[in-house]
Design an enzyme around this catalytic site. Structure first.
Site, PDB file in Angstrom:
ATOM      1  N   ASN A   1      -5.473  -9.904  -8.570  1.00  0.00           N
ATOM      2  CA  ASN A   1      -4.547 -10.881  -7.100  1.00  0.00           C
ATOM      3  C   ASN A   1      -6.020 -11.388  -7.124  1.00  0.00           C
ATOM      4  O   ASN A   1      -6.299 -12.148  -5.500  1.00  0.00           O
ATOM      5  CB  ASN A   1      -4.844  -9.523  -5.509  1.00  0.00           C
ATOM      6  CG  ASN A   1      -5.320  -8.858  -5.506  1.00  0.00           C
ATOM      7  OD1 ASN A   1      -6.176  -8.151  -7.083  1.00  0.00           O
ATOM      8  ND2 ASN A   1      -6.515  -8.640  -5.075  1.00  0.00           N
TER       9      ASN A   1
ATOM     10  N   CYS B   1      -7.961  -7.526   1.651  1.00  0.00           N
ATOM     11  CA  CYS B   1      -8.758  -5.872   1.595  1.00  0.00           C
ATOM     12  C   CYS B   1      -9.957  -5.238   1.621  1.00  0.00           C
ATOM     13  O   CYS B   1     -10.968  -3.524   2.055  1.00  0.00           O
ATOM     14  CB  CYS B   1      -7.916  -4.887   0.953  1.00  0.00           C
ATOM     15  SG  CYS B   1      -5.839  -4.893   1.097  1.00  0.00           S
TER      16      CYS B   1
ATOM     17  N   THR C   1       0.884  -1.315  -0.033  1.00  0.00           N
ATOM     18  CA  THR C   1      -0.031   0.318  -0.269  1.00  0.00           C
ATOM     19  C   THR C   1       0.907   1.008  -0.421  1.00  0.00           C
ATOM     20  O   THR C   1       0.823   2.632  -0.657  1.00  0.00           O
ATOM     21  CB  THR C   1      -1.181   0.166   1.176  1.00  0.00           C
ATOM     22  OG1 THR C   1      -2.123  -0.841   1.354  1.00  0.00           O
ATOM     23  CG2 THR C   1      -1.970   1.510   1.211  1.00  0.00           C
TER      24      THR C   1
ATOM     25  N   THR D   1      13.027   5.351  10.843  1.00  0.00           N
ATOM     26  CA  THR D   1      13.798   4.678  11.084  1.00  0.00           C
ATOM     27  C   THR D   1      13.652   2.956  10.771  1.00  0.00           C
ATOM     28  O   THR D   1      12.273   2.684  10.645  1.00  0.00           O
ATOM     29  CB  THR D   1      14.179   4.009  13.599  1.00  0.00           C
ATOM     30  OG1 THR D   1      13.791   5.827  13.416  1.00  0.00           O
ATOM     31  CG2 THR D   1      14.930   3.058  12.967  1.00  0.00           C
TER      32      THR D   1
ATOM     33  N   HIS E   1       4.796  -9.955   2.785  1.00  0.00           N
ATOM     34  CA  HIS E   1       3.838 -11.283   3.301  1.00  0.00           C
ATOM     35  C   HIS E   1       3.143 -12.253   2.226  1.00  0.00           C
ATOM     36  O   HIS E   1       2.508 -12.760   2.439  1.00  0.00           O
ATOM     37  CB  HIS E   1       2.528 -11.068   4.344  1.00  0.00           C
ATOM     38  CG  HIS E   1       1.327 -10.032   4.048  1.00  0.00           C
ATOM     39  ND1 HIS E   1       0.184 -10.080   3.802  1.00  0.00           N
ATOM     40  CD2 HIS E   1       1.363  -8.785   3.493  1.00  0.00           C
ATOM     41  CE1 HIS E   1      -0.372  -9.421   3.026  1.00  0.00           C
ATOM     42  NE2 HIS E   1       0.361  -8.369   3.324  1.00  0.00           N
TER      43      HIS E   1
END
Length: 380
Positions: free
Chosen positions: A150, A324, A71, A236, A200
């Protein structure tokens, strides 16, 4: 028996990946931006991961930007290119069957004044190349088309697409989330300017991915703060996740061919098992221009909510489409675009497998669907 057949939504993290991540959490915990020895040690693992990813994807090391997943990568690429190139033109192109992390961005850009063309697809979910050639103009600055869908697993003719785009002034972004681990992708074999992936979907952790940006591509980076990722993505770096991502990608690409053979065999076995039981169904998408891991089927005798519930009660875990949009009653926009009405979408189920799926599990799914069919066939 318990069968997970929703691998297109997410995959379990591989043990080798967990082991790599735990080593970072426990031992190499430094901030990669710190200049002391603990930070330099963390930086080494970050650099090693970037080298591993670039090798797996055939990219350059400085073209890899680590993100929080698909995303963010899609948002960054689409907005970043559109804003950076707006002085050249105002026209952008995508398809009607993209993931919502692409479609919703285009819808937002349309509200901001961009001229958007949404390409049609045929009944197999394939982009019409003639339409793409027709709609591209000198004002077109961006084309965004996913590599593998997908929901139906259709593989777009990316060589032909990138050839068309390369002959224009536009840049090309590709959502390759469902392609990794299933197609042998070398980034520089294509004229792709930006490509999104997420860990993932191929045995890595959630919350990490990458945006591969061709060297020299104009892109406005929107996340401000520190100077991480060569000043392109502030924040970070999530080192344990990145190390896990790199390991999962290495494993997925190393075993790609054997996994693909296994998945195509499973797909064929599944369809044959349904046919042998005389269960009425139709394949949504293409049998040939597709990957082996996604099988989307139309069952005319039952609505999708009912069959999903009954399969869940039989310990079979599948979905109606993109994770989603789970929890909504809106029909699949992919199937609506393919068939121009929503009735088929209301009776369609996505099954998705990976290398861990067995023939026994696939036959079990077919057996349970057969039981469901006999309960509902009088309604046909």
């Amino acid at each position: 028996m318990e069968v997970y057949a929703d691998y297109a939504a997410t995959t379990p993290v591989k043990q080798e990946v967990v082991d790599k991540m735990m080593d970072i959490y426990a031992v190499h915990y430094g901030n990669p931006s710190s200049i002391h020895s603990v930070g330099r040690n963390a930086r080494k693992h970050l650099d090693d991961s970037r080298r591993s990813v670039k090798q797996a994807l055939g990219a350059k090391q400085n073209e890899i930007i680590f993100t929080s997943g698909a995303t963010e990568s899609n948002n960054t690429a689409i907005k970043g290119i559109a804003y950076a190139q707006r002085y050249k033109g105002n026209h952008i192109i995508t398809t009607k069957i993209e993931h919502h992390s692409v479609l919703h961005v285009f819808e937002q850009l349309e509200k901001e004044g961009f001229d958007v063309t949404y390409l049609d697809v045929d009944h197999q979910g394939l982009v019409q190349l003639d339409q793409l050639k027709e709609v591209i103009t000198e004002q077109t600055i961006l084309v965004s088309i996913m590599f593998v869908n997908n929901e139906i697993g259709t593989v777009q003719p990316m060589y032909e697409i990138d050839s068309i785009v390369a002959d224009s002034n536009a840049l090309l972004h590709v959502d390759a989330v469902q392609a990794i681990g299933h197609l042998d992708i070398n980034f520089h074999d294509f004229n792709i300017d930006a490509m999104s992936i997420t860990a993932h979907k191929f045995g890595g952790p959630k919350g990490v991915g990458a945006l591969v940006v061709k060297e020299g591509t104009p892109l406005q980076f929107l996340q401000l703060g520190g100077e991480q990722e060569a000043k392109r993505r502030a924040g970070t770096e999530n080192l344990p996740q990145i190390v896990g991502f790199a390991e999962a990608l290495k494993l997925a690409t190393e075993h790609l061919n054997e996994n693909n053979i296994h998945l195509m065999n499973l797909k064929n076995q599944f369809l044959v098992s349904l046919q042998e039981r005389s269960i009425p169904f139709e394949l949504n998408g293409s049998m040939t221009e597709s990957t082996g891991h996604i099988v989307n089927l139309y069952f005319p005798f039952i609505d999708v909510e009912t069959i999903l519930t009954l399969l869940d009660l039989a310990n079979i875990y599948v979905s109606s489409g993109s994770a989603c949009t789970a929890g909504t009653t809106t029909p699949s926009h992919v199937l609506v675009a393919m068939y121009e009405h929503d009735d088929r979408a209301k009776h369609s189920v996505r099954f998705s497998f990976n290398e861990q799926t067995t023939e026994q599990e696939v036959k079990y799914i077919a057996t349970e669907i057969h039981k469901i069919y006999h309960k509902f066939k009088e309604d046909i």
